[in-house]
Design a protein around this motif. Sequence first.
Motif, PDB file in Angstrom:
ATOM      1  N   ARG A   1       0.809  -1.220   0.000  1.00  0.00           N
ATOM      2  CA  ARG A   1       0.000   0.000   0.000  1.00  0.00           C
ATOM      3  C   ARG A   1       0.840   1.267   0.000  1.00  0.00           C
ATOM      4  N   GLY A   2       2.148   1.125  -0.029  1.00  0.00           N
ATOM      5  CA  GLY A   2       3.018   2.290  -0.011  1.00  0.00           C
ATOM      6  C   GLY A   2       3.080   2.992  -1.363  1.00  0.00           C
ATOM      7  N   ASP A   3       2.618   4.230  -1.416  1.00  0.00           N
ATOM      8  CA  ASP A   3       2.672   5.027  -2.651  1.00  0.00           C
ATOM      9  C   ASP A   3       4.023   5.734  -2.703  1.00  0.00           C
ATOM     10  N   LEU A   4       4.989   5.096  -3.342  1.00  0.00           N
ATOM     11  CA  LEU A   4       6.353   5.624  -3.333  1.00  0.00           C
ATOM     12  C   LEU A   4       6.528   6.836  -4.245  1.00  0.00           C
ATOM     13  N   GLU A   5       5.497   7.192  -4.983  1.00  0.00           N
ATOM     14  CA  GLU A   5       5.556   8.428  -5.756  1.00  0.00           C
ATOM     15  C   GLU A   5       5.234   9.646  -4.879  1.00  0.00           C
ATOM     16  N   ASP A   6       4.766   9.383  -3.675  1.00  0.00           N
ATOM     17  CA  ASP A   6       4.537  10.436  -2.685  1.00  0.00           C
ATOM     18  C   ASP A   6       5.841  10.609  -1.900  1.00  0.00           C
ATOM     19  N   LYS A   7       6.407  11.807  -1.908  1.00  0.00           N
ATOM     20  CA  LYS A   7       7.712  12.045  -1.297  1.00  0.00           C
ATOM     21  C   LYS A   7       7.756  11.660   0.178  1.00  0.00           C
ATOM     22  N   ALA A   8       6.701  11.995   0.909  1.00  0.00           N
ATOM     23  CA  ALA A   8       6.683  11.690   2.340  1.00  0.00           C
ATOM     24  C   ALA A   8       6.666  10.182   2.576  1.00  0.00           C
ATOM     25  N   VAL A   9       5.924   9.450   1.757  1.00  0.00           N
ATOM     26  CA  VAL A   9       5.876   7.990   1.887  1.00  0.00           C
ATOM     27  C   VAL A   9       7.230   7.392   1.524  1.00  0.00           C
ATOM     28  N   LEU A  10       7.815   7.879   0.449  1.00  0.00           N
ATOM     29  CA  LEU A  10       9.121   7.365   0.033  1.00  0.00           C
ATOM     30  C   LEU A  10      10.166   7.579   1.126  1.00  0.00           C
ATOM     31  N   GLU A  11      10.152   8.746   1.743  1.00  0.00           N
ATOM     32  CA  GLU A  11      11.127   9.022   2.810  1.00  0.00           C
ATOM     33  C   GLU A  11      10.905   8.113   4.012  1.00  0.00           C
ATOM     34  N   ALA A  12       9.637   7.869   4.363  1.00  0.00           N
ATOM     35  CA  ALA A  12       9.340   6.974   5.479  1.00  0.00           C
ATOM     36  C   ALA A  12       9.712   5.538   5.144  1.00  0.00           C
ATOM     37  N   TYR A  13       9.455   5.135   3.915  1.00  0.00           N
ATOM     38  CA  TYR A  13       9.840   3.806   3.435  1.00  0.00           C
ATOM     39  C   TYR A  13      11.347   3.604   3.582  1.00  0.00           C
TER      40      TYR A  13
END
Length: 252
Positions: A225-237
């Motif tokens: 469910r991680g939307d890695l195109e979202d900068k905040a999600v990518l950084e948390a990932y």
Amino acid sequence: MDSIASHSVACCSIPPIAAKDYVPKGEYKTIGGLKTYVTGHSSSPKGIFIIYDIFSYSSQILQGADILSTSDKNQQYQVFIPDLLDGQPADKAWFPPNTEEKKQALGEFFKGVGAPSRAVARLPDLIAAFEKEHANIQEWAAIGFCWGGKVISLTSSSGTPWKAAAIVHPAMLDPANASGITIPFGLLASKDEAVEDVRKFEQNLEGPKIVKTFGDQIHGFMAARGDLEDKAVLEAYQQGYQTLLGFLAQYL
């Protein structure tokens, strides 16, 4: 947590994260009669057993496995992701389960191929098969995502095959499952796990532990469910996998 974070920064350099169109570095093999994604260095004596979420082999899970396998310059790993759902993952169309039809489908899934007890029962034979084919593996860590986190928490107490284990935004989090866990254990939570359950689970762990909550991230952000195109999600990932690498460096 601070020592793990500093250790992680010192030893590990995560490659740039692919926000989309990730090309996995590993390969699929049949081991113990089960399709298994295998990545990392075949000469490593350290194995990581990953259990995915109910959506199976997502690009986010595969990229995470590749990150864990080779990003630590001091020790690298053989990583295995068995297809414990036998090619029958949950349908994303069931979410949110806001109709009787969706609720019924999800309930049947968890009573059938997605029953955590079914996965638990298969682990001893799978580990034996992995060790037969990769005889140089001397010790194991385990990481479970969402549904996989439940399976890992159920197999981490007395008689566990794991030297260390971690669960990431776990589904069906039950503080009672933490009682009797004495191995080093990590819990990375999202904003969607109940705060009180996370607190009680941490309190019940009996060995070394790390617990971190990503309070602005949804359940599943390090998996399908991680939307890695979202900068905040990518950084948390990225931060989440960095934390796991530090944990593994310290305890495996």
